[in-house]
Design an enzyme around this catalytic site. Structure first.
Site, PDB file in Angstrom:
ATOM      1  N   GLN A 101       0.932  -1.095   0.008  1.00 32.48           N
ATOM      2  CA  GLN A 101      -0.110   0.325  -0.353  1.00 32.48           C
ATOM      3  C   GLN A 101       0.908   1.399   0.001  1.00 32.48           C
ATOM      4  O   GLN A 101       0.023   2.249   0.038  1.00 32.48           O
ATOM      5  CB  GLN A 101      -1.143   0.637   1.507  1.00 32.48           C
ATOM      6  CG  GLN A 101      -1.544  -1.137   1.310  1.00 32.48           C
ATOM      7  CD  GLN A 101      -2.596  -1.411   2.349  1.00 32.48           C
ATOM      8  OE1 GLN A 101      -3.524  -0.991   2.936  1.00 32.48           O
ATOM      9  NE2 GLN A 101      -1.714  -1.798   3.607  1.00 32.48           N
ATOM     10  N   HIS A 119      -1.178   1.181  -4.240  1.00 36.98           N
ATOM     11  CA  HIS A 119      -2.119   2.931  -4.201  1.00 36.98           C
ATOM     12  C   HIS A 119      -1.358   3.919  -4.810  1.00 36.98           C
ATOM     13  O   HIS A 119      -0.925   4.893  -4.995  1.00 36.98           O
ATOM     14  CB  HIS A 119      -2.345   3.695  -2.286  1.00 36.98           C
ATOM     15  CG  HIS A 119      -3.272   2.432  -1.862  1.00 36.98           C
ATOM     16  ND1 HIS A 119      -2.605   2.571  -0.244  1.00 36.98           N
ATOM     17  CD2 HIS A 119      -4.577   2.212  -2.333  1.00 36.98           C
ATOM     18  CE1 HIS A 119      -4.048   2.179   0.015  1.00 36.98           C
ATOM     19  NE2 HIS A 119      -4.838   2.007  -1.116  1.00 36.98           N
ATOM     20  N   CYS A 150       3.057  21.768 -20.364  1.00 33.43           N
ATOM     21  CA  CYS A 150       2.254  22.269 -21.666  1.00 33.43           C
ATOM     22  C   CYS A 150       1.125  23.145 -20.240  1.00 33.43           C
ATOM     23  O   CYS A 150       0.408  23.856 -21.228  1.00 33.43           O
ATOM     24  CB  CYS A 150       0.802  21.192 -21.993  1.00 33.43           C
ATOM     25  SG  CYS A 150       0.265  20.283 -20.521  1.00 33.43           S
ATOM     26  N   GLY A 187       3.055  -4.086   9.019  1.00 31.50           N
ATOM     27  CA  GLY A 187       2.750  -2.878   9.450  1.00 31.50           C
ATOM     28  C   GLY A 187       1.418  -2.972   8.633  1.00 31.50           C
ATOM     29  O   GLY A 187       1.943  -1.071   7.807  1.00 31.50           O
ATOM     30  N   ASN A 213       2.874  -6.579  13.407  1.00 31.94           N
ATOM     31  CA  ASN A 213       2.203  -5.200  13.392  1.00 31.94           C
ATOM     32  C   ASN A 213       3.202  -5.077  14.762  1.00 31.94           C
ATOM     33  O   ASN A 213       3.092  -5.891  16.069  1.00 31.94           O
ATOM     34  CB  ASN A 213       1.396  -5.396  13.499  1.00 31.94           C
ATOM     35  CG  ASN A 213       0.745  -3.636  13.330  1.00 31.94           C
ATOM     36  OD1 ASN A 213       0.992  -2.958  13.773  1.00 31.94           O
ATOM     37  ND2 ASN A 213      -0.069  -3.596  11.953  1.00 31.94           N
ATOM     38  N   GLU A 215       1.748  -3.435  17.589  1.00 31.59           N
ATOM     39  CA  GLU A 215       0.176  -3.444  17.925  1.00 31.59           C
ATOM     40  C   GLU A 215      -1.205  -4.605  17.081  1.00 31.59           C
ATOM     41  O   GLU A 215      -1.167  -4.872  16.353  1.00 31.59           O
ATOM     42  CB  GLU A 215      -0.402  -2.193  18.257  1.00 31.59           C
ATOM     43  CG  GLU A 215      -1.049  -1.662  16.905  1.00 31.59           C
ATOM     44  CD  GLU A 215      -0.799   0.368  17.495  1.00 31.59           C
ATOM     45  OE1 GLU A 215      -0.160   1.036  18.155  1.00 31.59           O
ATOM     46  OE2 GLU A 215      -1.740   1.119  16.418  1.00 31.59           O
ATOM     47  N   ALA A 232       8.530  -4.725  12.486  1.00 35.04           N
ATOM     48  CA  ALA A 232       8.989  -5.480  10.737  1.00 35.04           C
ATOM     49  C   ALA A 232      10.419  -5.289  10.721  1.00 35.04           C
ATOM     50  O   ALA A 232      10.603  -6.723  10.818  1.00 35.04           O
ATOM     51  CB  ALA A 232       7.892  -4.891  10.125  1.00 35.04           C
TER      52      ALA A 232
HETATM   53  P1  NAD Z   1      -1.189   2.723   8.349  1.00 36.55           P
HETATM   54  O1  NAD Z   1      -0.440   3.842   8.800  1.00 36.55           O
HETATM   55  O2  NAD Z   1      -2.827   2.951   8.997  1.00 36.55           O
HETATM   56  O3  NAD Z   1      -0.625   2.108   9.782  1.00 36.55           O
HETATM   57  C1  NAD Z   1       0.110   1.813   9.926  1.00 36.55           C
HETATM   58  C2  NAD Z   1       0.556   0.697  10.602  1.00 36.55           C
HETATM   59  O4  NAD Z   1       2.189   0.093  10.932  1.00 36.55           O
HETATM   60  C3  NAD Z   1      -0.420   0.486  11.574  1.00 36.55           C
HETATM   61  O5  NAD Z   1      -1.385  -0.314  13.014  1.00 36.55           O
HETATM   62  C4  NAD Z   1       0.876   0.059  13.215  1.00 36.55           C
HETATM   63  O6  NAD Z   1       0.472  -0.476  14.312  1.00 36.55           O
HETATM   64  C5  NAD Z   1       1.835  -0.285  12.130  1.00 36.55           C
HETATM   65  N1  NAD Z   1       3.351  -0.355  12.795  1.00 36.55           N
HETATM   66  C6  NAD Z   1       3.995   1.263  13.060  1.00 36.55           C
HETATM   67  N2  NAD Z   1       5.773   0.918  12.911  1.00 36.55           N
HETATM   68  C7  NAD Z   1       5.953  -0.237  12.711  1.00 36.55           C
HETATM   69  C8  NAD Z   1       6.804  -0.937  12.823  1.00 36.55           C
HETATM   70  N3  NAD Z   1       8.076  -1.034  12.264  1.00 36.55           N
HETATM   71  N4  NAD Z   1       6.438  -1.982  12.248  1.00 36.55           N
HETATM   72  C9  NAD Z   1       5.619  -3.210  12.140  1.00 36.55           C
HETATM   73  N5  NAD Z   1       4.440  -2.480  12.507  1.00 36.55           N
HETATM   74  C10 NAD Z   1       4.173  -0.977  12.465  1.00 36.55           C
HETATM   75  O7  NAD Z   1      -1.061   2.035   7.087  1.00 36.55           O
HETATM   76  P2  NAD Z   1      -1.783   1.368   6.251  1.00 36.55           P
HETATM   77  O8  NAD Z   1      -2.115   0.707   7.039  1.00 36.55           O
HETATM   78  O9  NAD Z   1      -0.701   0.832   5.096  1.00 36.55           O
HETATM   79  O10 NAD Z   1      -2.903   2.577   5.364  1.00 36.55           O
HETATM   80  C11 NAD Z   1      -2.494   3.843   4.882  1.00 36.55           C
HETATM   81  C12 NAD Z   1      -2.348   4.562   4.092  1.00 36.55           C
HETATM   82  O11 NAD Z   1      -1.748   5.444   4.247  1.00 36.55           O
HETATM   83  C13 NAD Z   1      -2.257   3.622   2.980  1.00 36.55           C
HETATM   84  O12 NAD Z   1      -1.771   3.522   1.407  1.00 36.55           O
HETATM   85  C14 NAD Z   1       0.051   3.811   2.783  1.00 36.55           C
HETATM   86  O13 NAD Z   1      -0.088   3.481   1.603  1.00 36.55           O
HETATM   87  C15 NAD Z   1      -0.308   5.246   2.970  1.00 36.55           C
HETATM   88  N6  NAD Z   1       0.559   5.766   3.501  1.00 36.55           N
HETATM   89  C16 NAD Z   1       1.993   4.919   3.279  1.00 36.55           C
HETATM   90  C17 NAD Z   1       3.646   5.820   3.262  1.00 36.55           C
HETATM   91  C18 NAD Z   1       4.418   5.387   3.004  1.00 36.55           C
HETATM   92  O14 NAD Z   1       4.702   4.552   1.598  1.00 36.55           O
HETATM   93  N7  NAD Z   1       5.956   4.573   3.327  1.00 36.55           N
HETATM   94  C19 NAD Z   1       3.827   6.619   3.871  1.00 36.55           C
HETATM   95  C20 NAD Z   1       2.186   6.464   5.022  1.00 36.55           C
HETATM   96  C21 NAD Z   1       1.194   6.745   4.876  1.00 36.55           C
END
Ligand code: NAD
Length: 243
Positions: A101, A119, A150, A187, A213, A215, A232
């Site tokens: 994602q 995404h 453009c 994550g 995760n 949590e 992770a």
């Molecule tokens: P989210 O922000 O909703 O959730 C993040 C999850 O990761 C949480 O459940 C949290 O507990 C967990 N987490 C945090 N640190 C962690 C670690 N070190 N190891 C394991 N787990 C950990 O993210 P989502 O579920 O991906 O959905 C949100 C949307 O926002 C998605 O579309 C995402 O791609 C986008 N987004 C992307 C980025 C990126 O590209 N890096 C950053 C922010 C948001």
């Protein structure tokens, strides 16, 4: 914890096809804050507001301010141990595909090849007037909103809230979910649909779900066969050691 890691490694070893679904959490240890975390730029910008297509259409310059800050962070970020473990697993035949994602390109930077970007990706910009695609460079978004030669406004090639997921990403991801026998879910808060449906589809089609995760999530009690709580970048190396 050790028992869970060994059980997860055994499931992966026995599986014919393993896929991973990753979310913003896997990139947290690379310095990119997830949406649902306590720090980073999301303290300043409400993602529900700034990541919605209506906000972008109404005021591209306002949303581009947030995008440019995120891009500055992404440009500095390096893949972490979590990304590198998934890449190593693909190379050794233990992992077939990653559905991510994330829009940061860090799986590819780590060397993963079979990556489905659910995404989109921030590293490509699209002109809203002529459709031209331009590689994201810092110079391009120094002046916001960045413009195409453009004169049209450029947008990142990502899916904003309120926009549909590209059909190809849906088809490919759901096919992976239906055909894998183990899915690693790493994550993700598993609340953003339709991405959150992917592990459910995998489970309904007989796959075992291993969640990593820091949590619990809506998947923890309802869908996951094994939930391992930890970062992770710390848990994946332990699993790889046991493969
Ligand atoms: P989210 O922000 O909703 O959730 C993040 C999850 O990761 C949480 O459940 C949290 O507990 C967990 N987490 C945090 N640190 C962690 C670690 N070190 N190891 C394991 N787990 C950990 O993210 P989502 O579920 O991906 O959905 C949100 C949307 O926002 C998605 O579309 C995402 O791609 C986008 N987004 C992307 C980025 C990126 O590209 N890096 C950053 C922010 C948001």
């Amino acid at each position: 914890m050790d028992r869970k890691i060994i059980s997860a490694a055994l499931l992966i070893k026995k599986a014919k096809k393993v896929s991973a679904l990753t979310g913003a959490g896997i990139s947290a240890e690379s310095g990119i804050a997830p949406f649902r975390g306590s720090n980073g730029i999301w303290k300043k910008y409400d993602p529900e507001e700034y990541a919605h297509i209506d906000s972008f259409m109404n005021n591209p310059a306002k949303v581009w301010k947030m995008i440019s800050e995120l891009l500055d962070i992404i440009f500095k970020a390096e893949p972490n141990k979590g990304h590198l473990c998934l890449s190593a697993m693909e190379k050794s035949g233990c992992l077939y595909s990653i559905i991510t994602q994330n829009v940061d390109g860090l799986h590819q930077a780590a060397g993963s090849r079979n990556v489905i970007e659910f995404h989109g990706n921030n590293m490509l910009l699209i002109c809203m007037a002529c459709g031209k695609k331009i590689k994201t460079e810092k110079e391009i978004y120094r002046k916001i909103p960045p413009l195409c030669p453009c004169g049209g406004i450029l947008r990142p090639d990502v899916v904003f809230f309120g926009e549909p997921i590209p059909q190809r990403a849906i088809t490919e991801s759901f096919a992976e979910a239906k055909s894998c026998d183990v899915m690693l879910v790493i994550g993700t808060s598993a609340v953003v649909t339709p991405a959150a449906e992917i592990p459910i589809i995998a489970k309904e089609n007989g796959a075992k779900i291993i969640e990593i995760n820091i949590e619990s999530t809506p998947l923890t009690d309802a869908v996951a066969n094994i939930s391992i709580f930890g970062k992770a970048g710390e848990i994946l190396p332990e699993i790889v050691k046991n493969l």
